[in-house]
Scaffold this motif. Sequence first.
Motif, PDB file in Angstrom:
ATOM      1  N   ARG A 127       0.880  -1.300  -0.024  1.00 49.25           N
ATOM      2  CA  ARG A 127       0.060   0.045  -0.102  1.00 49.25           C
ATOM      3  C   ARG A 127       0.983   1.266  -0.046  1.00 49.25           C
ATOM      4  NH1 ARG A 127      -5.049  -1.835   1.038  1.00 49.25           N
ATOM      5  NH2 ARG A 127      -5.453  -3.310   2.287  1.00 49.25           N
ATOM      6  N   PRO A 128       0.963   1.962  -1.068  1.00 53.88           N
ATOM      7  CA  PRO A 128       1.690   3.213  -1.148  1.00 53.88           C
ATOM      8  C   PRO A 128       0.841   4.239  -0.203  1.00 53.88           C
ATOM      9  CG  PRO A 128       0.316   3.025  -3.097  1.00 53.88           C
ATOM     10  CD  PRO A 128       0.161   1.713  -2.251  1.00 53.88           C
ATOM     11  N   LEU A 129       1.800   5.004   0.646  1.00 55.32           N
ATOM     12  CA  LEU A 129       1.243   6.241   1.293  1.00 55.32           C
ATOM     13  C   LEU A 129       0.685   7.237   0.297  1.00 55.32           C
ATOM     14  CD1 LEU A 129       4.041   6.301   3.877  1.00 55.32           C
ATOM     15  CD2 LEU A 129       1.732   5.025   3.998  1.00 55.32           C
ATOM     16  N   ASP A 130       1.086   7.670  -0.773  1.00 51.20           N
ATOM     17  CA  ASP A 130       0.597   8.403  -1.569  1.00 51.20           C
ATOM     18  C   ASP A 130      -0.450   7.650  -2.520  1.00 51.20           C
ATOM     19  OD1 ASP A 130       0.052  10.199  -3.824  1.00 51.20           O
ATOM     20  OD2 ASP A 130       2.383  10.651  -3.967  1.00 51.20           O
ATOM     21  N   PRO A 131      -1.806   8.333  -2.087  1.00 51.81           N
ATOM     22  CA  PRO A 131      -2.997   7.827  -2.834  1.00 51.81           C
ATOM     23  C   PRO A 131      -2.970   7.910  -4.485  1.00 51.81           C
ATOM     24  CG  PRO A 131      -3.432   9.935  -1.853  1.00 51.81           C
ATOM     25  CD  PRO A 131      -2.250   9.517  -1.452  1.00 51.81           C
ATOM     26  N   ARG A 132      -2.081   8.640  -5.001  1.00 54.68           N
ATOM     27  CA  ARG A 132      -1.878   8.686  -6.328  1.00 54.68           C
ATOM     28  C   ARG A 132      -0.968   7.532  -6.977  1.00 54.68           C
ATOM     29  NH1 ARG A 132       0.657  14.137  -6.983  1.00 54.68           N
ATOM     30  NH2 ARG A 132       1.647  13.260  -5.141  1.00 54.68           N
ATOM     31  N   SER A 133      -0.654   6.577  -6.298  1.00 59.04           N
ATOM     32  CA  SER A 133       0.110   5.507  -6.570  1.00 59.04           C
ATOM     33  C   SER A 133      -0.768   4.201  -6.584  1.00 59.04           C
ATOM     34  CB  SER A 133       1.336   5.396  -5.721  1.00 59.04           C
ATOM     35  OG  SER A 133       2.236   6.296  -5.642  1.00 59.04           O
ATOM     36  N   ALA A 134      -0.152   3.199  -7.318  1.00 59.62           N
ATOM     37  CA  ALA A 134      -0.737   1.904  -7.721  1.00 59.62           C
ATOM     38  C   ALA A 134      -0.714   0.851  -6.341  1.00 59.62           C
ATOM     39  CB  ALA A 134      -0.793   1.551  -8.650  1.00 59.62           C
ATOM     40  N   PRO A 135      -1.826   0.718  -5.569  1.00 55.76           N
ATOM     41  CA  PRO A 135      -1.389  -0.686  -4.598  1.00 55.76           C
ATOM     42  C   PRO A 135      -1.256  -1.857  -5.533  1.00 55.76           C
ATOM     43  CG  PRO A 135      -3.845  -0.019  -4.587  1.00 55.76           C
ATOM     44  CD  PRO A 135      -3.128   1.139  -5.849  1.00 55.76           C
ATOM     45  N   VAL A 136      -0.552  -2.977  -4.843  1.00 56.58           N
ATOM     46  CA  VAL A 136      -0.663  -4.193  -5.559  1.00 56.58           C
ATOM     47  C   VAL A 136      -0.451  -5.020  -4.421  1.00 56.58           C
ATOM     48  CG1 VAL A 136       0.931  -5.577  -6.807  1.00 56.58           C
ATOM     49  CG2 VAL A 136       1.497  -3.191  -7.077  1.00 56.58           C
ATOM     50  N   TRP A 137      -1.300  -6.329  -4.800  1.00 54.89           N
ATOM     51  CA  TRP A 137      -1.605  -7.213  -3.746  1.00 54.89           C
ATOM     52  C   TRP A 137      -1.197  -8.523  -4.624  1.00 54.89           C
ATOM     53  CZ3 TRP A 137      -5.526 -11.172  -5.173  1.00 54.89           C
ATOM     54  CH2 TRP A 137      -5.923 -11.960  -4.184  1.00 54.89           C
ATOM     55  N   TRP A 138      -0.648  -9.560  -3.842  1.00 46.15           N
ATOM     56  CA  TRP A 138      -0.303 -10.887  -4.521  1.00 46.15           C
ATOM     57  C   TRP A 138      -0.839 -11.885  -3.491  1.00 46.15           C
ATOM     58  CZ3 TRP A 138       3.415  -7.297  -3.229  1.00 46.15           C
ATOM     59  CH2 TRP A 138       4.136  -7.761  -2.450  1.00 46.15           C
ATOM     60  N   LEU A 139      -1.212 -12.988  -3.881  1.00 41.20           N
ATOM     61  CA  LEU A 139      -1.685 -14.143  -3.361  1.00 41.20           C
ATOM     62  C   LEU A 139      -0.974 -15.447  -3.501  1.00 41.20           C
ATOM     63  CD1 LEU A 139      -3.808 -15.454  -1.410  1.00 41.20           C
ATOM     64  CD2 LEU A 139      -5.237 -15.457  -3.255  1.00 41.20           C
ATOM     65  N   LEU A 140      -0.544 -16.264  -2.814  1.00 43.46           N
ATOM     66  CA  LEU A 140       0.011 -17.395  -2.961  1.00 43.46           C
ATOM     67  C   LEU A 140      -0.682 -18.700  -2.390  1.00 43.46           C
ATOM     68  CD1 LEU A 140       2.432 -19.248  -3.839  1.00 43.46           C
ATOM     69  CD2 LEU A 140       3.278 -19.060  -1.627  1.00 43.46           C
ATOM     70  N   LEU A 141      -1.174 -19.400  -3.539  1.00 43.28           N
ATOM     71  CA  LEU A 141      -2.126 -20.541  -2.930  1.00 43.28           C
ATOM     72  C   LEU A 141      -1.499 -21.807  -3.288  1.00 43.28           C
ATOM     73  CD1 LEU A 141      -5.378 -19.225  -4.528  1.00 43.28           C
ATOM     74  CD2 LEU A 141      -4.948 -19.344  -2.212  1.00 43.28           C
ATOM     75  N   GLU A 142      -2.034 -22.911  -3.128  1.00 39.87           N
ATOM     76  CA  GLU A 142      -1.297 -24.321  -3.216  1.00 39.87           C
ATOM     77  C   GLU A 142      -0.726 -24.318  -4.726  1.00 39.87           C
ATOM     78  OE1 GLU A 142      -3.738 -27.530  -2.104  1.00 39.87           O
ATOM     79  OE2 GLU A 142      -3.370 -26.989   0.270  1.00 39.87           O
ATOM     80  N   ASP A 143      -1.714 -24.156  -5.533  1.00 36.43           N
ATOM     81  CA  ASP A 143      -1.196 -24.551  -6.864  1.00 36.43           C
ATOM     82  C   ASP A 143      -1.069 -23.131  -8.039  1.00 36.43           C
ATOM     83  OD1 ASP A 143      -4.087 -23.998  -7.116  1.00 36.43           O
ATOM     84  OD2 ASP A 143      -4.384 -25.610  -8.224  1.00 36.43           O
ATOM     85  N   GLU A 144      -1.252 -21.966  -7.457  1.00 33.96           N
ATOM     86  CA  GLU A 144      -1.358 -20.717  -8.338  1.00 33.96           C
ATOM     87  C   GLU A 144      -0.679 -19.504  -7.631  1.00 33.96           C
ATOM     88  OE1 GLU A 144      -5.130 -19.278  -9.898  1.00 33.96           O
ATOM     89  OE2 GLU A 144      -6.059 -20.274  -8.276  1.00 33.96           O
ATOM     90  N   VAL A 145      -0.483 -18.521  -8.060  1.00 39.57           N
ATOM     91  CA  VAL A 145      -0.044 -17.139  -7.714  1.00 39.57           C
ATOM     92  C   VAL A 145      -1.103 -16.187  -8.306  1.00 39.57           C
ATOM     93  CG1 VAL A 145       1.652 -15.505  -7.431  1.00 39.57           C
ATOM     94  CG2 VAL A 145       2.024 -17.783  -7.357  1.00 39.57           C
ATOM     95  N   MET A 146      -1.649 -15.178  -7.547  1.00 35.25           N
ATOM     96  CA  MET A 146      -2.467 -14.161  -8.184  1.00 35.25           C
ATOM     97  C   MET A 146      -1.863 -12.984  -8.102  1.00 35.25           C
ATOM     98  SD  MET A 146      -6.123 -15.717  -7.267  1.00 35.25           S
ATOM     99  CE  MET A 146      -7.153 -14.368  -8.037  1.00 35.25           C
ATOM    100  N   VAL A 147      -2.036 -11.929  -8.958  1.00 37.52           N
ATOM    101  CA  VAL A 147      -1.341 -10.522  -8.498  1.00 37.52           C
ATOM    102  C   VAL A 147      -2.677  -9.560  -9.084  1.00 37.52           C
ATOM    103  CG1 VAL A 147      -0.132 -10.393 -10.813  1.00 37.52           C
ATOM    104  CG2 VAL A 147       0.498  -9.023  -8.880  1.00 37.52           C
TER     105      VAL A 147
END
Length: 159
Positions: A50-70
């Motif tokens: 989470r960027p502190l500047d609200p004009r920047s893009a947040p990124v989320w990534w998730l690791l599961l047993e058989d895949e990765v999501m971003v």
Amino acid sequence: MQDDGDESPDDEVSVRLAGLADGLRAELVGRATVEHVEHETLRGTSWTLRPLDPRSAPVWWLLLEDEVMVQVGQFHRGGSWELDRTPEDVDLVERIVRAAVEGRVRETVALARSRVVVTLVDGQVMAETGYVGCLLGLLPLPGWRHWGRVVQYVPYRAP
């Protein structure tokens, strides 16, 4: 490693994704926070940058047993990629995260939809369009990518 063929929680992919979060936490002090969550029901782990500047893009990534999501962007519609749980796809996650940190993400937003365009450091462009809601997501909006609100995210910096 376990002998039964199951992926170890400390396999190369999980170690690299956790290392990515740790490195960003140290690198981006005063510019962003990194949150880590263990999801017992999903049997996975997620990190949110989470960027502190609200004009920047947040990124989320998730690791599961058989895949990765971003997921990239503020609107949680477009900008979501489902990847394999491989070292090569971890490379891609790292490149997507780096593009967000460096401000190389643009999102076009309209009713119940958005399109996120990420430009990687080598110039490769990745784009993904997402829709939310049954009725609104199916509602045709001709030309929405041209008249929708465009958000050009800025590099991570102190507010």
